[in-house]
Design an enzyme around this catalytic site. Structure first.
Site, PDB file in Angstrom:
ATOM      1  N   GLY A 221     -11.663   8.594  12.408  1.00  0.00           N
ATOM      2  CA  GLY A 221     -12.989   8.741  12.988  1.00  0.00           C
ATOM      3  C   GLY A 221     -13.936   9.404  12.007  1.00  0.00           C
ATOM      4  N   CYS A 222     -14.972  10.049  12.528  1.00  0.00           N
ATOM      5  CA  CYS A 222     -15.972  10.713  11.681  1.00  0.00           C
ATOM      6  C   CYS A 222     -15.294  11.647  10.692  1.00  0.00           C
ATOM      7  CB  CYS A 222     -16.953  11.487  12.564  1.00  0.00           C
ATOM      8  SG  CYS A 222     -18.179  12.423  11.633  1.00  0.00           S
ATOM      9  N   PHE A 223     -15.581  11.466   9.403  1.00  0.00           N
ATOM     10  CA  PHE A 223     -14.835  12.231   8.400  1.00  0.00           C
ATOM     11  C   PHE A 223     -15.307  13.665   8.211  1.00  0.00           C
ATOM     12  CE2 PHE A 223     -17.147   9.520   4.866  1.00  0.00           C
ATOM     13  CZ  PHE A 223     -18.379  10.029   5.227  1.00  0.00           C
TER      14      PHE A 223
END
Length: 210
Positions: free
Chosen positions: A49-51
């Site tokens: 997901g969002c890093f």
């Protein structure tokens, strides 16, 4: 094109000729250059997901020597964040984790990965929808690959018992799969922006501890 579908190589954006991150760049937490070499270390690439939040999850652990965020698993060379967000590069937001295996094991790294996102969601994590948010592991050693495969099987049983579906995490070797460092503003983003967007999509399901 639907962002939930992988782009084909023929339809991928052409990308750029030069990397989007100018080197040298120094890690905002450790102070080391992102191209620093750590003798005896191992590296694994994790997409969950969002890093931004994912990177912080790993740099906070003893034995993790360095982290960096970038794009992996797609077709477009040297993609920008904006290009990745279109779904037309094929890349996933990815964290490169370099660690000392004498201080933190591969199993511990991968347990953090499994327990801190929902690996059953396919091309999304929560409200973040698109191929860039898919769950994936790229390994650099056979031991990492075997450990990841074993843990995925164990976690699958636990998730099914908790009412979740099939794990969609892909596990593959990193050989020949290029990792492109993301722009400077994305590196250690939550160190510079402590109140930044940082969703946690953990299921609450845990792997059994030995």
């Amino acid at each position: 094109m639907n962002n939930n579908e992988m782009v084909s190589p023929d339809n991928a954006l052409p990308g750029g000729r030069t990397p989007v991150l100018e080197m040298p760049f120094f890690h905002r937490v450790t102070g080391d250059r992102l191209d620093h070499s750590f003798p005896g270390s191992e590296t694994i690439y994790l997409a969950m997901g969002c890093f931004w939040g994912a990177e912080k999850l790993f740099w906070n652990n003893d034995g993790v020597l360095q982290t960096a965020v970038g794009y992996m698993g797609g077709f477009t060379p040297n993609p920008t964040y904006r290009e990745v967000c279109t779904g037309r590069t094929g890349h996933a937001e990815t964290v490169r984790v370099t660690y000392d295996p004498t201080r933190i094991s591969t199993e511990e790294i991968l347990t953090l990965f499994m327990e801190n996102h929902d690996p059953t969601q396919g091309m999304r994590q929560g409200n973040d929808v698109g191929t860039q948010y898919r769950s994936a592991i790229w390994c650099t050693t056979t031991e990492q690959f075997m450990t990841a495969t074993t843990l995925r099987g164990s976690f699958q049983a636990n998730l099914l018992n908790a009412g979740y579906g099939e794990i969609t995490t892909t596990i593959s070797m990193a050989n020949g799969v290029e990792f492109f460092l993301a722009e400077a503003e994305h590196q250690q983003y939550l160190e510079d922006n402590p109140f930044g967007y940082c969703p946690v999509h953990a299921t609450g399901v845990c792997l059994a501890r030995a």
